[in-house]
Design an enzyme around this catalytic site. Structure first.
Site, PDB file in Angstrom:
ATOM      1  N   TYR A 147       6.000   9.264 -42.922  1.00  0.00           N
ATOM      2  CA  TYR A 147       5.094   8.342 -43.609  1.00  0.00           C
ATOM      3  C   TYR A 147       3.948   7.932 -42.707  1.00  0.00           C
ATOM      4  O   TYR A 147       3.963   8.187 -41.504  1.00  0.00           O
ATOM      5  CB  TYR A 147       5.859   7.106 -44.105  1.00  0.00           C
ATOM      6  CG  TYR A 147       6.184   6.102 -43.017  1.00  0.00           C
ATOM      7  CD1 TYR A 147       7.197   6.340 -42.093  1.00  0.00           C
ATOM      8  CD2 TYR A 147       5.450   4.920 -42.892  1.00  0.00           C
ATOM      9  CE1 TYR A 147       7.488   5.419 -41.099  1.00  0.00           C
ATOM     10  CE2 TYR A 147       5.735   3.994 -41.899  1.00  0.00           C
ATOM     11  CZ  TYR A 147       6.761   4.247 -41.005  1.00  0.00           C
ATOM     12  OH  TYR A 147       7.035   3.345 -40.016  1.00  0.00           O
ATOM     13  N   LYS A 202       7.024   9.925 -36.975  1.00  0.00           N
ATOM     14  CA  LYS A 202       6.970   8.748 -37.851  1.00  0.00           C
ATOM     15  C   LYS A 202       7.833   9.032 -39.082  1.00  0.00           C
ATOM     16  O   LYS A 202       7.332   9.332 -40.168  1.00  0.00           O
ATOM     17  CB  LYS A 202       5.521   8.419 -38.218  1.00  0.00           C
ATOM     18  CG  LYS A 202       5.339   6.958 -38.619  1.00  0.00           C
ATOM     19  CD  LYS A 202       3.890   6.541 -38.519  1.00  0.00           C
ATOM     20  CE  LYS A 202       3.620   5.161 -39.124  1.00  0.00           C
ATOM     21  NZ  LYS A 202       4.377   4.067 -38.540  1.00  0.00           N
ATOM     22  N   GLU A 258       8.667   0.382 -26.759  1.00  0.00           N
ATOM     23  CA  GLU A 258       7.618  -0.103 -27.665  1.00  0.00           C
ATOM     24  C   GLU A 258       8.193  -1.244 -28.478  1.00  0.00           C
ATOM     25  O   GLU A 258       9.248  -1.776 -28.149  1.00  0.00           O
ATOM     26  CB  GLU A 258       7.117   1.052 -28.556  1.00  0.00           C
ATOM     27  CG  GLU A 258       8.201   1.687 -29.401  1.00  0.00           C
ATOM     28  CD  GLU A 258       7.695   2.832 -30.288  1.00  0.00           C
ATOM     29  OE1 GLU A 258       6.504   2.893 -30.593  1.00  0.00           O
ATOM     30  OE2 GLU A 258       8.544   3.638 -30.696  1.00  0.00           O
ATOM     31  N   LEU A 269       6.255   6.083 -30.532  1.00  0.00           N
ATOM     32  CA  LEU A 269       5.256   6.632 -31.437  1.00  0.00           C
ATOM     33  C   LEU A 269       3.896   6.422 -30.762  1.00  0.00           C
ATOM     34  O   LEU A 269       3.594   5.302 -30.328  1.00  0.00           O
ATOM     35  CB  LEU A 269       5.290   5.892 -32.787  1.00  0.00           C
ATOM     36  CG  LEU A 269       4.295   6.441 -33.797  1.00  0.00           C
ATOM     37  CD1 LEU A 269       4.820   7.745 -34.397  1.00  0.00           C
ATOM     38  CD2 LEU A 269       4.015   5.441 -34.900  1.00  0.00           C
TER      39      LEU A 269
HETATM   40  N1  PDD Z   1       4.187   0.979 -37.718  1.00  0.00           N
HETATM   41  N2  PDD Z   1       5.494   2.179 -32.967  1.00  0.00           N
HETATM   42  C1  PDD Z   1       6.237   2.185 -34.084  1.00  0.00           C
HETATM   43  C2  PDD Z   1       7.708   2.388 -33.967  1.00  0.00           C
HETATM   44  C3  PDD Z   1       5.625   2.003 -35.349  1.00  0.00           C
HETATM   45  O1  PDD Z   1       6.365   2.021 -36.458  1.00  0.00           O
HETATM   46  C4  PDD Z   1       4.214   1.794 -35.403  1.00  0.00           C
HETATM   47  C5  PDD Z   1       3.502   1.643 -36.716  1.00  0.00           C
HETATM   48  C6  PDD Z   1       3.488   1.773 -34.204  1.00  0.00           C
HETATM   49  C7  PDD Z   1       2.002   1.574 -34.182  1.00  0.00           C
HETATM   50  O2  PDD Z   1       1.328   2.702 -34.693  1.00  0.00           O
HETATM   51  P1  PDD Z   1      -0.100   2.580 -35.373  1.00  0.00           P
HETATM   52  O3  PDD Z   1      -1.006   1.908 -34.390  1.00  0.00           O
HETATM   53  O4  PDD Z   1      -0.485   3.985 -35.626  1.00  0.00           O
HETATM   54  O5  PDD Z   1       0.063   1.748 -36.618  1.00  0.00           O
HETATM   55  C8  PDD Z   1       4.160   1.991 -33.008  1.00  0.00           C
HETATM   56  C9  PDD Z   1       3.593   0.890 -39.037  1.00  0.00           C
HETATM   57  C10 PDD Z   1       2.370   0.043 -39.090  1.00  0.00           C
HETATM   58  C11 PDD Z   1       4.663   0.455 -40.023  1.00  0.00           C
HETATM   59  O6  PDD Z   1       5.743   1.025 -39.955  1.00  0.00           O
HETATM   60  O7  PDD Z   1       4.409  -0.395 -40.867  1.00  0.00           O
END
Ligand code: PDD
Length: 283
Positions: free
Chosen positions: A32, A146, A178, A202
């Site tokens: 996703y 993801k 993270e 991620l």
């Molecule tokens: N989450 N690390 C994890 C485990 C994440 O699920 C996310 C993003 C990030 C940050 O990635 P980005 O900057 O590309 O949004 C880091 C999304 C926002 C979510 O699951 O809602």
């Protein structure tokens, strides 16, 4: 009226044709993306859609659309639903097939579902900062994907939430990886520290934007592991994500970071980030 995307068409919610046999339900077998919308414009959509294809490739899932088509579908959802500030959610599952662990027949098409929602930016927290809780990272070893399998993140976020914390800072054998849904950054003696890009995190799109801003602002960066103990001794701390943007951290567990207010470098990164997004996004 909200319009959704599924099976190659736009439809109202009651027109969604979601199967009990969707492998997303059975196995979390899919990937996703979440893409932010500011002022009716998608932010870093190319990067997100490209990461969606990368995640899909890593789980041997073939997406029955091109990157360009998925970008256009995202734009269409924003326009059709008149989204000003919010986000797109898009997921791809390995299709509709009777339950069996191994992949279904290759003729079973992957299912792309997407929608757009209006959602305000967390401006109060972005300005004031938040408290986070340290939690052991029990997720699998492919956090670079993801994937829809989010139980490790869900449990961590819930534990943090129950304690009144905004986010969980995850650590594996004492090393900060993270957040439950964010990337973590600490600043010590003017250097921005964050976990390197490995299978354990991620590689966030917002993380990449912020590292680009550090370069522009000539702020030195160290993409090397740091421990939870070192995190507590940082002068400043923040986390990033599509929805959280650049979020100052004031405390980790009961420990205050710096003087307990958003730090100067964090604020300069927030300012630079605000310049990257469409200016009228004040909601
Ligand atoms: N989450 N690390 C994890 C485990 C994440 O699920 C996310 C993003 C990030 C940050 O990635 P980005 O900057 O590309 O949004 C880091 C999304 C926002 C979510 O699951 O809602």
């Amino acid at each position: 009226m909200t319009l959704y995307f599924m099976d190659g068409r736009f439809t109202k919610r009651d027109g969604l044709n979601i199967s009990i046999d969707d492998r997303g339900y059975y196995f979390g077998d899919g990937v996703y993306e979440v893409v932010k919308v500011y002022n009716g414009e998608l932010f870093t959509v190319r990067e997100h859609i490209s990461r969606l294809f990368e995640s899909a490739m890593k789980i041997k899932l073939s997406i029955p659309f091109t990157e360009e088509q998925l970008i256009n579908i995202s734009k269409e959802l924003v326009a059709q639903n008149s989204i000003s500030v919010g986000h797109i959610y898009m997921q791809v599952t390995r299709g509709d097939s009777p339950r069996q662990h191994q992949f279904p027949d290759p003729t079973v098409p992957a299912i792309v579902t997407a929608y757009a929602v209006e959602a305000p930016r967390p401006l109060g927290n972005i300005e004031k900062g938040v408290a986070i809780k340290s939690i052991e990272d029990i997720r699998w070893l492919r956090c670079d994907i993801k994937s829809l399998n989010l139980l490790g993140s869900v449990l961590a976020k819930q534990e943090a939430h129950e304690g009144g914390y905004a986010e969980a800072i995850l650590h594996r054998n004492g090393v900060v990886t993270e957040g439950a849904s964010t990337n973590m950054f600490g600043i010590k003696d003017g250097v921005v520290h964050t976990h390197p890009v490995t299978n354990l995190i991620l590689n966030g799109i917002t993380r990449q934007v912020v590292l680009g801003l550090c370069k522009e602002l000539q702020i030195p960066v160290s993409e090397k592991e740091f421990t939870l103990e070192q995190a507590l001794e940082m002068d400043e701390f923040f986390y990033t994500s599509t929805t959280a943007e650049v979020m100052p951290v004031l405390t980790i567990d009961e420990h205050t970071i710096g003087d307990g207010t958003p730090g100067l470098i964090t604020k300069s990164l927030q300012k630079a980030f605000n310049k990257k997004i469409p200016v009228t996004a004040t909601k």
